[in-house]
Design a protein around this motif. Structure first.
Motif, mmCIF file in Angstrom:
data_model
loop_
_atom_site.group_PDB
_atom_site.id
_atom_site.type_symbol
_atom_site.label_atom_id
_atom_site.label_comp_id
_atom_site.label_asym_id
_atom_site.label_seq_id
_atom_site.Cartn_x
_atom_site.Cartn_y
_atom_site.Cartn_z
ATOM 1 N N THR A 31 0.862 -1.185 0.000
ATOM 2 C CA THR A 31 0.000 0.000 0.000
ATOM 3 C C THR A 31 0.900 1.237 0.000
ATOM 4 O O THR A 31 2.119 1.135 0.200
ATOM 5 N N CYS A 72 -10.322 -10.177 -2.143
ATOM 6 C CA CYS A 72 -9.277 -9.710 -1.233
ATOM 7 C C CYS A 72 -7.991 -9.508 -2.024
ATOM 8 O O CYS A 72 -7.333 -10.479 -2.387
ATOM 9 N N ASP A 76 -5.941 -4.360 -0.441
ATOM 10 C CA ASP A 76 -6.957 -4.336 0.623
ATOM 11 C C ASP A 76 -6.340 -4.539 2.000
ATOM 12 O O ASP A 76 -6.968 -4.246 3.012
ATOM 13 N N PHE A 91 -7.637 -4.186 7.165
ATOM 14 C CA PHE A 91 -8.324 -4.700 5.986
ATOM 15 C C PHE A 91 -9.270 -3.619 5.492
ATOM 16 O O PHE A 91 -10.135 -3.166 6.234
ATOM 17 N N ARG A 92 -9.036 -3.194 4.265
ATOM 18 C CA ARG A 92 -9.816 -2.117 3.652
ATOM 19 C C ARG A 92 -9.873 -0.879 4.537
ATOM 20 O O ARG A 92 -10.907 -0.260 4.721
#
Length: 122
Positions: A31, A72, A76, A91-92
């Motif tokens: 991310t 997923c 995420d 998660f998210r």
């Protein structure tokens, strides 16, 4: 109550080869916040970080029961440090009810994830 357990191990040499080939692998796995942390590292520590996050995300998806795919994606899942430095699962964008452990050797990175649902007494 435990709702899922996932385990993954990956060879550092495999991750290093993918990372050296192009930035696409790390951009798919990390991310934006994880990428910032990756870029602050040097040398072998970068590969350990990337391999550890890859293994942890694979383990999370296994614990979730979906695997990596439409339900997923790598994007995420985030593994970010708590104030103590311990890894925390998201998660998210939301903290996950789970635990993650990441480890490295000279040749491999491994991760285990345990997902849990809070028990309600009453």
């Amino acid at each position: 109550m435990i709702t899922g357990i996932g385990l993954d191990i990956t060879e550092l040499s495999r991750i290093e080869a993918l990372d050296r080939k192009s930035s696409k692998f790390r951009e798919r796995v990390l991310t934006a916040e994880e990428m910032t942390r990756y870029e602050a590292l040097t040398g072998a520590r970068k590969i350990e970080f990337l391999a550890g996050r890859f293994a942890a995300k694979e383990a999370f998806a296994k614990a979730l029961g979906t695997g990596i795919g439409a339900a997923c994606s790598f994007q995420d899942i985030a593994i970010l440090p708590a104030e103590s430095g311990a890894p925390v699962l998201f998660f998210r964008g939301e903290p996950s009810d789970g635990l993650v452990s990441i480890t490295h050797t000279k040749t491999a990175a491994a991760a285990q994830v345990i997902l849990q649902k809070p028990e309600h007494n009453g």
